[in-house]
Design an enzyme around this catalytic site. Structure first.
Site, mmCIF file in Angstrom:
data_model
loop_
_atom_site.group_PDB
_atom_site.id
_atom_site.type_symbol
_atom_site.label_atom_id
_atom_site.label_comp_id
_atom_site.label_asym_id
_atom_site.label_seq_id
_atom_site.Cartn_x
_atom_site.Cartn_y
_atom_site.Cartn_z
ATOM 1 N N SER A 62 0.797 -1.222 0.000
ATOM 2 C CA SER A 62 0.000 0.000 0.000
ATOM 3 C C SER A 62 0.829 1.271 0.000
ATOM 4 O O SER A 62 0.327 2.339 -0.341
ATOM 5 C CB SER A 62 -0.946 0.013 1.208
ATOM 6 O OG SER A 62 -0.213 -0.035 2.421
ATOM 7 N N ASP A 92 -3.510 8.297 7.656
ATOM 8 C CA ASP A 92 -4.399 7.427 8.420
ATOM 9 C C ASP A 92 -3.535 6.644 9.407
ATOM 10 O O ASP A 92 -2.355 6.942 9.565
ATOM 11 C CB ASP A 92 -5.248 6.510 7.511
ATOM 12 C CG ASP A 92 -4.423 5.517 6.693
ATOM 13 O OD1 ASP A 92 -3.242 5.274 7.039
ATOM 14 O OD2 ASP A 92 -4.956 4.974 5.696
ATOM 15 N N HIS A 96 -0.571 4.902 7.227
ATOM 16 C CA HIS A 96 0.113 5.477 6.077
ATOM 17 C C HIS A 96 0.477 6.953 6.276
ATOM 18 O O HIS A 96 -0.282 7.695 6.895
ATOM 19 C CB HIS A 96 -0.770 5.347 4.832
ATOM 20 C CG HIS A 96 -1.195 3.944 4.547
ATOM 21 N ND1 HIS A 96 -2.411 3.435 4.959
ATOM 22 C CD2 HIS A 96 -0.552 2.927 3.918
ATOM 23 C CE1 HIS A 96 -2.502 2.170 4.576
ATOM 24 N NE2 HIS A 96 -1.392 1.834 3.948
#
Length: 368
Positions: free
Chosen positions: A53, A343, A346
């Site tokens: 991610s 978040d 991340h």
């Protein structure tokens, strides 16, 4: 031609001026051409990305998984305010690295139907949020495994050769910069969460297991033509808001045991890079380690213009990511540039830019 008259002198002067300006114009064009030529010879022709991610640009949008971020508030600071599937308020590190090499400011996702091989010829990411070195890690959230990412890359090579021809495609394959960014999920989403690997390995044994996979993957890329490869290290994963949340009895401080694992794994990756450079003729492998600069951001956020380094921008900033971030978007911070984390897992676009700039200046610039 100038006619003999009272204005002969001024006319001659005008002609001389025009000739001089023409020479200057020619010299400027020549200088610009030479500059462009030197840049084209120095930079890499494409950036090709594998990972999780941290560098997924929307591949997971095209597969059945909950590990997605193609909705607001994700992407709110991306050009056009569009949620692309990047786990960020804006761009991710590989976007900034591509731009630093004079390529496009964003690296598109291979599975994104908005793009085709003409776009991918200068940059493409096969990364999938939730993936890792270990194929068992990708099974946790039903995402694209690293071995599957490699399959997509082989498919990409065939498309590239069909589009550009064998010789041109081979040049891009050989000269492109290959970026790898993964490993965090292997520990946080797999080893420390699921029982299977813990029953098989001690944490040190698991690191050795992952290093073996990393070595095989780089060797596979090498055999497919890759020569310039960056192996990305782990961040201080014990300081992610999600991990701090579990440490409530110690004041939500970083989980130092996780950070020690990240440091240990990074040392093993660094040693692997040294080994690969010795064993694979003509290869250039570098270790891109985000840990040192990331820990500086966390310890002295104000030095980099941040106001908050413990919680994230999204909602309470302690446990939300993915759909949980969307559910509480009304509570998200107004200015993500004040936060190290977007978040609970991340970094913000600003953090990604700082880390990418650091890696480019300290390691990746050697590929210019």
């Amino acid at each position: 031609m100038c006619k003999a008259s009272l204005h002969t002198y001024f006319c001659a002067l005008s002609v001389k001026k025009m000739v001089a300006m023409h020479k200057i114009w020619v010299l400027m064009i020549l200088a610009e051409f030479l500059l462009l030529m030197s840049r084209s010879e120095a930079k890499v022709p494409a950036v090709i990305v594998f990972g999780d991610s941290s560098v997924d640009a929307g591949n997971n949008n095209q597969i059945p998984t909950i590990a997605r971020s193609n909705f607001v508030p994700y992407g709110r600071d991306f050009p056009g305010g569009v949620p692309t599937g990047r786990f960020s308020n804006g761009r991710v590190p590989t976007d900034f690295i591509s731009e630093a090499f004079g390529l496009r400011p964003t690296v598109p996702a291979y599975l994104d139907p908005m793009y085709n091989i003409s776009d991918f010829a200068v940059g493409v990411t096969f990364a999938s949020a939730g993936s890792g070195y270990d194929n068992a890690t990708s099974d946790v959230l039903s995402v694209i495994s690293l071995s599957r990412e490699l399959d997509y890359y082989k498919e990409y090579q065939k498309k590239l050769k069909a589009y550009l021809g064998e010789a041109k495609a081979k040049m891009i394959i050989n000269e492109a910069l290959y970026l790898m960014s993964l490993g965090t999920n292997d520990f946080l989403e797999n080893y420390y969460t699921m029982p299977d690997r813990r029953n098989q390995f001690t944490v040190d044994q698991y690191q050795v297991f992952l290093i073996g996979i990393a070595k095989k993957f780089v060797t596979d890329l090498y055999n497919l033509g890759a020569r310039k490869i960056s192996v990305g290290g782990l961040p201080p994963m014990g300081c992610m808001p999600l991990e701090r949340t579990t440490n409530m009895f110690n004041g939500y401080e970083c989980l130092e045991s996780y950070n020690m694992v990240a440091l240990s794994f990074n040392n093993k990756l660094s040693s692997l890079v040294t080994t690969l450079n010795k064993e694979l003729q003509g290869i250039q492998v570098v270790f891109s380690n985000p840990y040192p600069v990331f820990i500086k951001l966390l310890k002295k956020p104000s030095s980099y213009g941040f106001e908050e380094a413990q919680t994230a921008c999204c909602a309470t900033g302690m446990f939300e990511m993915g759909y949980a971030c969307s559910r509480f978007r009304a509570l998200s911070c107004e200015d993500a540039d004040k936060y190290v984390f977007w978040d609970a897992f991340h970094p913000t676009q600003k953090t990604s830019r700082i880390i990418s700039d650091h890696l480019f200046k300290t390691v990746l610039h050697k590929f210019l």
